[in-house]
Structures are given as C-alpha cells and as structure tokens.
Design a protein around this motif. Structure first.
Motif, PDB file in Angstrom:
ATOM      1  N   ALA A  77       0.839  -1.197   0.000  1.00 24.08           N
ATOM      2  CA  ALA A  77       0.000   0.000   0.000  1.00 24.08           C
ATOM      3  C   ALA A  77       0.875   1.247   0.000  1.00 24.08           C
ATOM      4  N   GLY A  78       0.445   2.217  -0.790  1.00 28.25           N
ATOM      5  CA  GLY A  78       1.213   3.442  -0.936  1.00 28.25           C
ATOM      6  C   GLY A  78       2.156   3.440  -2.124  1.00 28.25           C
ATOM      7  N   GLY A  79       2.358   2.282  -2.709  1.00 24.84           N
ATOM      8  CA  GLY A  79       3.264   2.165  -3.833  1.00 24.84           C
ATOM      9  C   GLY A  79       2.653   2.626  -5.138  1.00 24.84           C
ATOM     10  N   SER A  80       3.445   2.515  -6.203  1.00 21.89           N
ATOM     11  CA  SER A  80       3.016   2.945  -7.526  1.00 21.89           C
ATOM     12  C   SER A  80       3.327   1.874  -8.558  1.00 21.89           C
ATOM     13  N   LEU A  81       2.558   1.885  -9.618  1.00 22.69           N
ATOM     14  CA  LEU A  81       2.800   1.014 -10.759  1.00 22.69           C
ATOM     15  C   LEU A  81       2.441   1.751 -12.030  1.00 22.69           C
ATOM     16  N   LYS A 135      -3.913   1.275  -2.940  1.00 22.14           N
ATOM     17  CA  LYS A 135      -4.608   0.788  -1.751  1.00 22.14           C
ATOM     18  C   LYS A 135      -4.963  -0.686  -1.944  1.00 22.14           C
ATOM     19  N   PRO A 136      -5.156  -1.420  -0.866  1.00 23.58           N
ATOM     20  CA  PRO A 136      -5.547  -2.828  -1.020  1.00 23.58           C
ATOM     21  C   PRO A 136      -6.790  -3.007  -1.890  1.00 23.58           C
ATOM     22  N   VAL A 192      -2.248  -5.430  -4.172  1.00 22.52           N
ATOM     23  CA  VAL A 192      -1.767  -4.433  -3.222  1.00 22.52           C
ATOM     24  C   VAL A 192      -1.979  -4.979  -1.813  1.00 22.52           C
ATOM     25  N   SER A 193      -0.905  -5.090  -1.076  1.00 21.47           N
ATOM     26  CA  SER A 193      -0.976  -5.612   0.286  1.00 21.47           C
ATOM     27  C   SER A 193      -0.863  -4.476   1.296  1.00 21.47           C
ATOM     28  N   SER A 194      -1.512  -4.676   2.423  1.00 22.46           N
ATOM     29  CA  SER A 194      -1.510  -3.626   3.463  1.00 22.46           C
ATOM     30  C   SER A 194      -0.312  -3.759   4.381  1.00 22.46           C
TER      31      SER A 194
END
Length: 114
Positions: A14-18, A86-87, A112-114
């Motif tokens: 979570a919080g990442g980008s793709l 977000k998850p 997406v994992s928390s």
C-alpha cells in the motif's frame, strides 16, 4: 482486428506505484477510445480511465486523484499510472479498445498488500 497486450502488473505494498502498459496492434486506425478497466474478485468489471483519439480523458471517481492515463501514439501504447495504491485497488486490469467494435486484452494482475 485489434490485439491488445497488457503488462506491468505486480504485487506492491500500500502506498506504492505502478505503471501499466497496453500495447495495441492490428487495425488500430479504427480505434476511437482506449480505456483501462479492472475487475476485483467477486465484483463486476469497472471503468478506471479512458482516453479518446483527441486526447480527452475521464476517470472513475474512486481513482481520479491517484491515476493518470496517457498514450504514446508513436508506440501505439496506452499507459495507466497508478499512485498511492490501496488494497482495494487489487484487481485484474484490462485494456479495452473501442471503435466500430470493442476489443479486450487478457489483463494484468495488480495486487496491493496492506
């Protein structure tokens, strides 16, 4: 016929980008709109974002502050930048091309994992 190949899906925290890519080939001159859709487990497929041939864009309310759709006409590729993941963004993301007919890619999985 139009062929669409998605790539870029991955497992992130979570919080990442793709950045997802959709490469189009075939009769792409017939395409007016390119879009990204997603389908989460147990849910219906939904629109994420789309871009028209003149560059107009629109986004789903749930993602519009975190997502950007763009295209590289020279590469016949459409991109989807996903930020602040977000998850609940976990889904298979599909590319769609619309003209006289509608075409779909096979999808790319975003987890997406928390």
């Amino acid at each position: 016929q139009v062929q669409l190949v998605e790539s870029g899906g991955d497992s992130v925290q979570a919080g990442g980008s793709l950045r997802l890519s959709c490469a189009a080939s075939g009769s792409i001159f017939s395409i007016n709109v390119m879009g990204w859709y997603r389908q989460a487990p147990g849910k219906q497929r939904e629109l994420v974002a789309r871009i028209t041939s003149d560059g107009s864009t629109n986004y789903a309310d749930s993602v519009k502050d975190r997502v950007t759709i763009s295209r590289d006409s020279a590469k016949d590729t459409v991109y989807l930048q996903l930020n602040s993941l977000k998850p609940e963004d976990t889904a298979v993301y599909y590319c769609r091309a619309q003209g006289v007919r509608s075409y779909w890619g096979k999808g790319t999985l975003v987890t997406v994992s928390s």
